[in-house]
Design an enzyme around this catalytic site. Structure first.
Site, mmCIF file in Angstrom:
data_model
loop_
_atom_site.group_PDB
_atom_site.id
_atom_site.type_symbol
_atom_site.label_atom_id
_atom_site.label_comp_id
_atom_site.label_asym_id
_atom_site.label_seq_id
_atom_site.Cartn_x
_atom_site.Cartn_y
_atom_site.Cartn_z
ATOM 1 N N LYS A 1 0.804 -1.232 0.000
ATOM 2 C CA LYS A 1 0.000 0.000 0.000
ATOM 3 C C LYS A 1 0.831 1.275 0.000
ATOM 4 O O LYS A 1 0.447 2.261 -0.633
ATOM 5 C CB LYS A 1 -0.974 0.012 1.183
ATOM 6 C CG LYS A 1 -0.327 0.145 2.547
ATOM 7 C CD LYS A 1 -1.385 0.242 3.641
ATOM 8 C CE LYS A 1 -0.739 0.440 4.999
ATOM 9 N NZ LYS A 1 -1.756 0.587 6.068
ATOM 10 N N ARG B 1 -8.912 -0.131 16.656
ATOM 11 C CA ARG B 1 -9.169 0.190 15.262
ATOM 12 C C ARG B 1 -10.150 -0.871 14.784
ATOM 13 O O ARG B 1 -11.212 -1.013 15.367
ATOM 14 C CB ARG B 1 -7.878 0.250 14.444
ATOM 15 C CG ARG B 1 -8.045 1.102 13.167
ATOM 16 C CD ARG B 1 -6.776 1.187 12.337
ATOM 17 N NE ARG B 1 -6.477 -0.068 11.656
ATOM 18 C CZ ARG B 1 -5.470 -0.227 10.798
ATOM 19 N NH1 ARG B 1 -4.656 0.769 10.534
ATOM 20 N NH2 ARG B 1 -5.273 -1.396 10.227
#
Length: 352
Positions: A36, A131
């Site tokens: 990413k 998260r």
């Protein structure tokens, strides 16, 4: 070469990837190489595969589609829970995804059935960093429902730590994740193939543990690209830390006062930093700004200091002689800097 630019040493990145794969193999931990930060760049994908990576991962379907169009055929994992608006794209390009919502997995199942494909899922569990992740006491419920769905294959469970609040992977939470896996296997009389323990922040725990329990997968990006573990940014023995550099060009160089004059307000970014009077200074401006890179992710060469940054300019001071117009300044860059610089269309990317 055009400026500003990133100079990326692909050979060193490949060597880092091969090193980590080799180091984790005796622990029976597989490496998922995360692309990413390089936006799924096909050059990086091929380097990782050549280095021994058997599965890649990314958080953006656009990056994954880019790799697929470039002919990358190895399995790819989507490491951010899928968006309902992108389900078909996910199913056609990703072999496996990390999930937390049963409604999303149900939608994946329906779409997969319509497309005539099968999709693998890993259920993410919350271990304290707050998260993504299912609360542990809801894990039985979501696994039960997932197993009942057509065209969906439950591959395992996983966790992510250190990204939001910096909660460290350690013996306690990794042992708990392994226990959850065993409990689920006992409850459902099944075998989970994957216990995905986390990311580059897990390396300190992995390399210092006598027993990594059942954790058999880590999703690594920062450690591959910068040769460091992600918690304390310590160099991994034998790894390269000088894989990426950012080069910017001087467009102004003057002696100027260090104190501004006139009525002062906050700047364009809502900031009003304290200023120390240092007299006249050798100030230079670079053709590089916050639209190109997060200045906090740049490490200045010796003798130069970043003083401030606006959208299109970075102001630096030199301790010695003034810089020349057109002079190239070479910065080291960290993960934060690379993440932003790769995203900017104004920063050219060169692989060596």
């Amino acid at each position: 070469m055009s400026n500003p630019r990133l100079q990326i040493d692909g050979n060193k990145i490949a060597e880092n990837a091969a090193l980590l794969i080799k180091m984790l193999k005796p622990l029976a931990i597989d490496v998922v190489a995360v692309t990413k930060v390089f936006m799924g760049h096909p050059v990086i994908a091929r380097l990782l595969i050549d280095a021994g990576a058997t599965i890649l991962a990314d958080s953006r379907i656009e990056n994954i589609e880019k790799m697929r169009r470039a002919g990358i055929t190895v399995p790819i994992m989507l490491i951010r829970p899928p968006m309902l608006s992108q389900l078909e794209r996910v199913l056609l390009n990703c072999n496996i995804s990390l999930n937390t919502e049963i409604s999303t997995i149900q939608a994946l199942s329906a779409s997969a059935k319509n497309l005539g494909v099968f999709h693998q899922v890993i259920i993410m569990v919350e271990l304290g960093d707050l998260r993504e992740g299912v609360m542990p006491d809801h894990l039985i419920e979501i696994i039960k429902e997932t197993r009942s769905l057509s065209n969906i294959r439950l591959q395992g469970i996983g966790a992510n730590l250190a990204c939001r609040y910096g909660i460290a992977p350690d013996h306690h939470n990794m042992t708990y994740l392994a226990k959850l896996a065993s409990d689920m296997e006992t409850h459902f009389k099944l075998k989970l193939d994957i216990i995905s323990g986390g990311n580059s922040a897990n390396l300190l725990w992995a390399f210092s543990s006598d027993n990594v329990e059942r954790i058999n997968q880590l999703r690594l990006g920062e450690s591959i690209y910068f040769g460091v573990e992600a918690l304390n940014k310590r160099r991994i023995s034998g790894a390269h830390t000088d894989t990426v550099k950012l080069i910017a060009e001087v467009i102004e160089s003057n002696q100027k006062p260090s104190i501004p004059w006139g009525k002062r307000h906050k700047n364009a970014f809502g900031e009003q930093d304290d200023i120390i009077d240092r007299g006249d200074v050798a100030q230079a401006i670079l053709a590089l700004g916050r639209q190109d890179v997060d200045p906090h992710g740049l490490i200045s060469p010796e003798g130069l200091t970043i003083i401030s940054a606006s959208s299109d300019h970075i102001v630096i001071e030199s301790n010695n002689m003034p810089l020349e117009i057109g002079q190239e300044i070479e910065f080291k860059i960290d993960y934060v800097g690379l993440l932003s610089a790769m995203t900017s269309p104004f920063v050219k990317k060169y692989f060596t």
